[in-house]
Design a protein around this motif. Structure first.
Motif, PDB file in Angstrom:
ATOM      1  N   SER A 183       0.836  -1.203   0.000  1.00  0.00           N
ATOM      2  CA  SER A 183       0.000   0.000   0.000  1.00  0.00           C
ATOM      3  C   SER A 183       0.870   1.251   0.000  1.00  0.00           C
ATOM      4  CB  SER A 183      -0.896   0.010   1.238  1.00  0.00           C
ATOM      5  OG  SER A 183      -0.113   0.197   2.411  1.00  0.00           O
ATOM      6  N   ALA A 184       0.233   2.390  -0.236  1.00  0.00           N
ATOM      7  CA  ALA A 184       0.950   3.669  -0.205  1.00  0.00           C
ATOM      8  C   ALA A 184       1.537   3.929   1.177  1.00  0.00           C
ATOM      9  CB  ALA A 184       0.001   4.800  -0.602  1.00  0.00           C
ATOM     10  N   PRO A 211       8.039   3.848  -5.494  1.00  0.00           N
ATOM     11  CA  PRO A 211       6.717   4.097  -6.088  1.00  0.00           C
ATOM     12  C   PRO A 211       6.283   3.015  -7.074  1.00  0.00           C
ATOM     13  CG  PRO A 211       7.983   6.131  -6.015  1.00  0.00           C
ATOM     14  CD  PRO A 211       8.928   5.032  -5.633  1.00  0.00           C
ATOM     15  N   ALA A 212       7.250   2.413  -7.780  1.00  0.00           N
ATOM     16  CA  ALA A 212       6.913   1.355  -8.743  1.00  0.00           C
ATOM     17  C   ALA A 212       6.483   0.071  -8.039  1.00  0.00           C
ATOM     18  CB  ALA A 212       8.109   1.080  -9.650  1.00  0.00           C
ATOM     19  N   LEU A 213       6.796  -0.063  -6.753  1.00  0.00           N
ATOM     20  CA  LEU A 213       6.424  -1.268  -6.011  1.00  0.00           C
ATOM     21  C   LEU A 213       5.015  -1.190  -5.431  1.00  0.00           C
ATOM     22  CD1 LEU A 213       9.736  -2.084  -4.072  1.00  0.00           C
ATOM     23  CD2 LEU A 213       8.990  -2.874  -6.324  1.00  0.00           C
ATOM     24  N   LYS A 214       4.459   0.004  -5.362  1.00  0.00           N
ATOM     25  CA  LYS A 214       3.102   0.152  -4.820  1.00  0.00           C
ATOM     26  C   LYS A 214       2.103  -0.550  -5.726  1.00  0.00           C
ATOM     27  CE  LYS A 214       0.666   3.913  -5.234  1.00  0.00           C
ATOM     28  NZ  LYS A 214       0.143   5.297  -5.131  1.00  0.00           N
ATOM     29  N   ASN A 215       1.314  -1.434  -5.115  1.00  0.00           N
ATOM     30  CA  ASN A 215       0.282  -2.196  -5.835  1.00  0.00           C
ATOM     31  C   ASN A 215       0.836  -2.995  -7.011  1.00  0.00           C
ATOM     32  OD1 ASN A 215      -1.843  -1.322  -4.150  1.00  0.00           O
ATOM     33  ND2 ASN A 215      -2.029   0.586  -5.313  1.00  0.00           N
ATOM     34  N   ALA A 228       7.274  -7.713  -5.069  1.00  0.00           N
ATOM     35  CA  ALA A 228       7.616  -6.415  -4.490  1.00  0.00           C
ATOM     36  C   ALA A 228       7.762  -6.509  -2.975  1.00  0.00           C
ATOM     37  CB  ALA A 228       6.550  -5.389  -4.861  1.00  0.00           C
ATOM     38  N   ARG A 229       6.823  -7.208  -2.333  1.00  0.00           N
ATOM     39  CA  ARG A 229       6.868  -7.310  -0.863  1.00  0.00           C
ATOM     40  C   ARG A 229       8.103  -8.089  -0.407  1.00  0.00           C
ATOM     41  NH1 ARG A 229       3.442  -6.183   3.215  1.00  0.00           N
ATOM     42  NH2 ARG A 229       1.811  -5.607   1.713  1.00  0.00           N
ATOM     43  N   LYS A 230       8.455  -9.127  -1.138  1.00  0.00           N
ATOM     44  CA  LYS A 230       9.641  -9.901  -0.751  1.00  0.00           C
ATOM     45  C   LYS A 230      10.907  -9.065  -0.902  1.00  0.00           C
ATOM     46  CE  LYS A 230      12.336 -14.052  -1.748  1.00  0.00           C
ATOM     47  NZ  LYS A 230      12.362 -15.423  -2.270  1.00  0.00           N
ATOM     48  N   VAL A 231      11.025  -8.315  -1.977  1.00  0.00           N
ATOM     49  CA  VAL A 231      12.195  -7.459  -2.170  1.00  0.00           C
ATOM     50  C   VAL A 231      12.325  -6.478  -1.012  1.00  0.00           C
ATOM     51  CG1 VAL A 231      13.091  -5.553  -3.566  1.00  0.00           C
ATOM     52  CG2 VAL A 231      12.377  -7.680  -4.667  1.00  0.00           C
ATOM     53  N   LEU A 232      11.218  -5.851  -0.640  1.00  0.00           N
ATOM     54  CA  LEU A 232      11.249  -4.886   0.450  1.00  0.00           C
ATOM     55  C   LEU A 232      11.558  -5.571   1.784  1.00  0.00           C
ATOM     56  CD1 LEU A 232      10.897  -1.896   0.917  1.00  0.00           C
ATOM     57  CD2 LEU A 232       8.461  -2.285   1.274  1.00  0.00           C
ATOM     58  N   ARG A 233      10.946  -6.712   2.000  1.00  0.00           N
ATOM     59  CA  ARG A 233      11.177  -7.461   3.237  1.00  0.00           C
ATOM     60  C   ARG A 233      12.655  -7.799   3.398  1.00  0.00           C
ATOM     61  NH1 ARG A 233      11.415 -12.962   3.806  1.00  0.00           N
ATOM     62  NH2 ARG A 233      10.272 -13.516   1.915  1.00  0.00           N
ATOM     63  N   ARG A 234      13.257  -8.299   2.335  1.00  0.00           N
ATOM     64  CA  ARG A 234      14.651  -8.724   2.427  1.00  0.00           C
ATOM     65  C   ARG A 234      15.620  -7.537   2.449  1.00  0.00           C
ATOM     66  NH1 ARG A 234      16.105 -13.949   2.073  1.00  0.00           N
ATOM     67  NH2 ARG A 234      18.134 -13.370   1.207  1.00  0.00           N
ATOM     68  N   ALA A 235      15.307  -6.464   1.736  1.00  0.00           N
ATOM     69  CA  ALA A 235      16.192  -5.292   1.742  1.00  0.00           C
ATOM     70  C   ALA A 235      16.276  -4.686   3.135  1.00  0.00           C
ATOM     71  CB  ALA A 235      15.702  -4.260   0.733  1.00  0.00           C
ATOM     72  N   LEU A 236      15.128  -4.568   3.819  1.00  0.00           N
ATOM     73  CA  LEU A 236      15.136  -3.997   5.163  1.00  0.00           C
ATOM     74  C   LEU A 236      15.796  -4.935   6.166  1.00  0.00           C
ATOM     75  CD1 LEU A 236      11.704  -2.195   5.206  1.00  0.00           C
ATOM     76  CD2 LEU A 236      13.884  -1.191   5.890  1.00  0.00           C
TER      77      LEU A 236
END
Length: 231
Positions: free
Chosen positions: A99-100, A188-192, A206-214
């Motif tokens: 989500s945003a 922004p490209a990962l939203k939705n 997208a969620r996995k990339v963000l999860r692993r990056a953090l």
């Protein structure tokens, strides 16, 4: 409040409990039980960290909570050419669209994590940052370079690494900052974004990339804290 956890077993010989709704919050254990038992303290530490960074913490009302094991993934290895690749967790939760609000929070978390990492190493001399440690794969500079390379690699799983890796700076901190700017610009490209991609036998979203990056930058922040005790 219920805290959902995804458990990843056999990741480099350990278990890793991911707090699915709070990327950057995780706990290790020698097995799944130990990892899950360590989640409450990890969550409290994570809440305090966010509270120190902003007066508008989205976890300020986190008090009583229950841990719920939502998913379990067993890591495994596949052969690719002359090497073996570890296939890491893809949870059903990783298919959820970002989500945003989650994108905004992720931008803050990534920025705070990068700033913390730079602050941690800023007092060190070049000799201290390049020092080799017995039993350790990297020097402190090597860890910083590894964090930058890994986050670039995560973006490449979704074809979002717009800057070729060989064009990144050789200076570890500059490299980290280049990849950070690239990662933030891609949020922004990962939203939705509903895309699922399979690369070398591993599924990415997208969620996995963000999860692993953090996870990766915070995990290695703790790693460098340990290395500082060895100087």
């Amino acid at each position: 409040m219920q805290i959902r956890v995804g458990l990843e077993n056999n990741i480099e010989g350990r278990s890793l409990a991911w707090v699915l709704d709070h990327p950057g919050c995780f706990a290790y254990g020698s097995d799944g039980t130990e990892a899950i038992l360590r989640v409450p303290q990890a969550l409290i530490t994570y809440r305090e960290w966010i509270g120190e960074k902003t007066g508008h913490s989205w976890l300020s009302d986190l008090e009583d909570f229950d841990i719920a094991l939502a998913e379990v993934f067993e890591c495994y290895k596949v052969s690719s050419g002359n090497r073996e690749i570890e296939i890491n967790a893809f949870f059903q939760d990783d298919t959820r669209l970002l989500s945003a609000v989650e994108i905004e929070q992720a931008s803050q978390l990534l920025t705070w994590s990068r700033m913390d990492l730079e602050q941690l190493i800023s007092p060190l001399t070049p000799q201290q940052r390049e020092q080799k440690f017995s039993g350790e794969r990297w020097s402190i500079d090597g860890v910083v370079r590894h964090v930058a390379n890994a986050n670039w690699w995560y973006l490449s799983r979704l074809d979002l690494a717009a800057v070729p890796r060989d064009q990144l700076s050789n200076n570890p901190v500059e490299r980290l900052n280049q990849v950070h700017v690239l990662l933030i610009s891609c949020l922004p490209a990962l939203k939705n974004c509903p895309d699922l991609k399979e690369v070398d036998g591993e599924t990415w979203s997208a969620r996995k990339v963000l999860r692993r990056a953090l996870w990766h930058i915070r995990d290695h922040h703790f790693h460098i804290e340990h290395l500082l005790t060895l100087l």
